[in-house]
Design a protein around this motif. Structure first.
Motif, PDB file in Angstrom:
ATOM      1  N   ASN A 246      -4.146   1.902   1.497  1.00 43.10           N
ATOM      2  CA  ASN A 246      -2.845   1.706   2.167  1.00 43.10           C
ATOM      3  C   ASN A 246      -1.702   2.214   1.297  1.00 43.10           C
ATOM      4  O   ASN A 246      -0.807   2.913   1.769  1.00 43.10           O
TER       5      ASN A 246
ATOM      6  N   ARG B 247     -18.555  -3.920  -6.837  1.00 37.88           N
ATOM      7  CA  ARG B 247     -18.305  -3.421  -5.468  1.00 37.88           C
ATOM      8  C   ARG B 247     -19.350  -2.382  -5.044  1.00 37.88           C
ATOM      9  O   ARG B 247     -20.219  -2.034  -5.821  1.00 37.88           O
TER      10      ARG B 247
ATOM     11  N   HIS C 164     -11.222  -1.994  -2.400  1.00 42.96           N
ATOM     12  CA  HIS C 164      -9.900  -1.455  -2.793  1.00 42.96           C
ATOM     13  C   HIS C 164      -9.116  -0.923  -1.600  1.00 42.96           C
ATOM     14  O   HIS C 164      -8.538   0.170  -1.656  1.00 42.96           O
ATOM     15  N   PHE C 165      -9.108  -1.701  -0.548  1.00 40.14           N
ATOM     16  CA  PHE C 165      -8.440  -1.251   0.666  1.00 40.14           C
ATOM     17  C   PHE C 165      -6.918  -1.154   0.475  1.00 40.14           C
ATOM     18  O   PHE C 165      -6.258  -0.278   1.040  1.00 40.14           O
TER      19      PHE C 165
ATOM     20  N   ASP D  19      -5.301   1.957   8.867  1.00 41.27           N
ATOM     21  CA  ASP D  19      -5.707   1.651  10.257  1.00 41.27           C
ATOM     22  C   ASP D  19      -6.830   2.582  10.715  1.00 41.27           C
ATOM     23  O   ASP D  19      -7.767   2.157  11.396  1.00 41.27           O
TER      24      ASP D  19
ATOM     25  N   ARG E 279     -13.976  -8.684  13.884  1.00 41.43           N
ATOM     26  CA  ARG E 279     -13.039  -8.451  12.774  1.00 41.43           C
ATOM     27  C   ARG E 279     -12.651  -9.833  12.267  1.00 41.43           C
ATOM     28  O   ARG E 279     -11.991 -10.603  12.940  1.00 41.43           O
TER      29      ARG E 279
END
Ligand SMILES: Nc1nc2c(ncn2[C@@H]2O[C@H](COP(=O)(O)OP(=O)(O)OP(=O)(O)O)[C@@H](O)[C@H]2O)c(=O)[nH]1
Length: 273
Positions: free
Chosen positions: A151, A260, A146-147, A160, A182
């Motif tokens: 944000n 998750r 759930h990035f 970040d 990455r």
């Protein structure tokens, strides 16, 4: 009449023209260097060096005209020559140094992710292609859960921060021979060298738990961060690396679907399918 030398009024115009042409070429080169390298300091050293050499060279032409002792001109000429050569060499040395530094910076920029400092996908793949190691490796794809929500709720800077801190956690938990890149926006690819699937699963679980336990604080806010990890190993799989990484990706997909914050091994995935 100063020192008893007779005046000779004949100038060697041919010699003077050659010197002028040489100096104009030098000047052109220095302007070009200054323009392309954007470094006035180097340009100045080269200019001083070449200016001294030019004057030094023309001392013997002046010698023909003037009344001073020849030895006087010789000394000044030698001095200017030495000084000019030293300045020009120093300028050239700085120019080469600057080029080396620029190449190093370009190399780093081309091979690393600017935010996390980890390898980027291109550089990771390049090194994999160059690798001649036939020992089994495990590939882990780690994706933040759930990035988008992080944000959206706390801002891009918070996202970040999470990426940077997570990259540090991963790097610290790896051995020297392992690598991490990455792989995408909020996705990391880890290569564990000489690692069977059981050990890879243990390590992935440790990493998952470490991230779950870690404190992520941004601007006085506590951020809850968890990750899902898909694993595939090279051993016993007659697949190339890209296919292994695809398997790890499928395992990750299942970890996400399974709720998750968990680790899924590709071999378990096959059995479940
Ligand atoms: N802050 C920040 N966000 C990024 C960066 N790269 C990608 N993202 C964001 O990462 C988010 C990825 O969102 P999704 O692909 O929906 O994934 P998710 O929200 O983590 O959902 P799941 O993976 O299904 O748990 C997007 O909002 C991107 O804008 C980056 O460098 N910095």
């Amino acid at each position: 009449m100063l020192h008893g030398k007779s005046i000779n009024n004949e100038i060697n115009y041919y010699e003077l023209s050659l010197e002028l042409i040489r100096s104009i070429i030098w000047l052109f080169m220095m302007f070009y260097i200054s323009y392309t390298r954007h470094n006035r300091q180097i340009y100045l050293w080269l200019l001083i060096g070449c200016g001294s050499l030019f004057i030094g060279n023309n001392m013997n032409i002046l010698d023909e005209l003037s009344t001073f002792e020849a030895s006087y001109y010789q000394e000044v000429e030698d001095l200017l020559f030495t000084f000019g050569i030293l300045c020009a060499w120093f300028g050239l040395y700085q120019l080469i140094q600057q080029q080396i530094t620029k190449n190093q910076i370009l190399n780093i920029a081309a091979n690393t992710d600017p935010l996390t400092g980890l390898l980027n996908r291109r550089s990771f793949n390049q090194n994999v292609e160059n690798s001649t190691d036939n020992n089994p490796s495990a590939y882990l794809i780690l994706d933040i859960d759930h990035f988008k929500q992080i944000n959206d709720t706390y801002g891009h800077a918070a996202g970040d921060y999470v990426l940077t801190k997570l990259a540090k956690h991963i790097s610290k938990s790896l051995r020297k021979q392992d690598r991490v890149a990455r792989w995408g926006g909020e996705e990391f690819l880890i290569e564990l060298k000489h690692c069977d699937s059981h050990t890879a699963q243990l390590k992935a679980e440790q990493l998952r738990a470490l991230i779950e336990r870690s404190d992520f604080h941004f601007s006085g806010q506590y951020l809850s961060v968890t990750v899902s990890i898909g694993i595939a190993t090279v051993a016993n799989q007659h697949l190339n690396r890209d296919e292994i990484i695809n398997l790890a990706d499928k395992a990750l997909y299942q970890a996400k679907n399974g709720g998750r914050n968990r680790v899924v091994l590709a071999s378990d995935l096959k059995q479940n399918e």
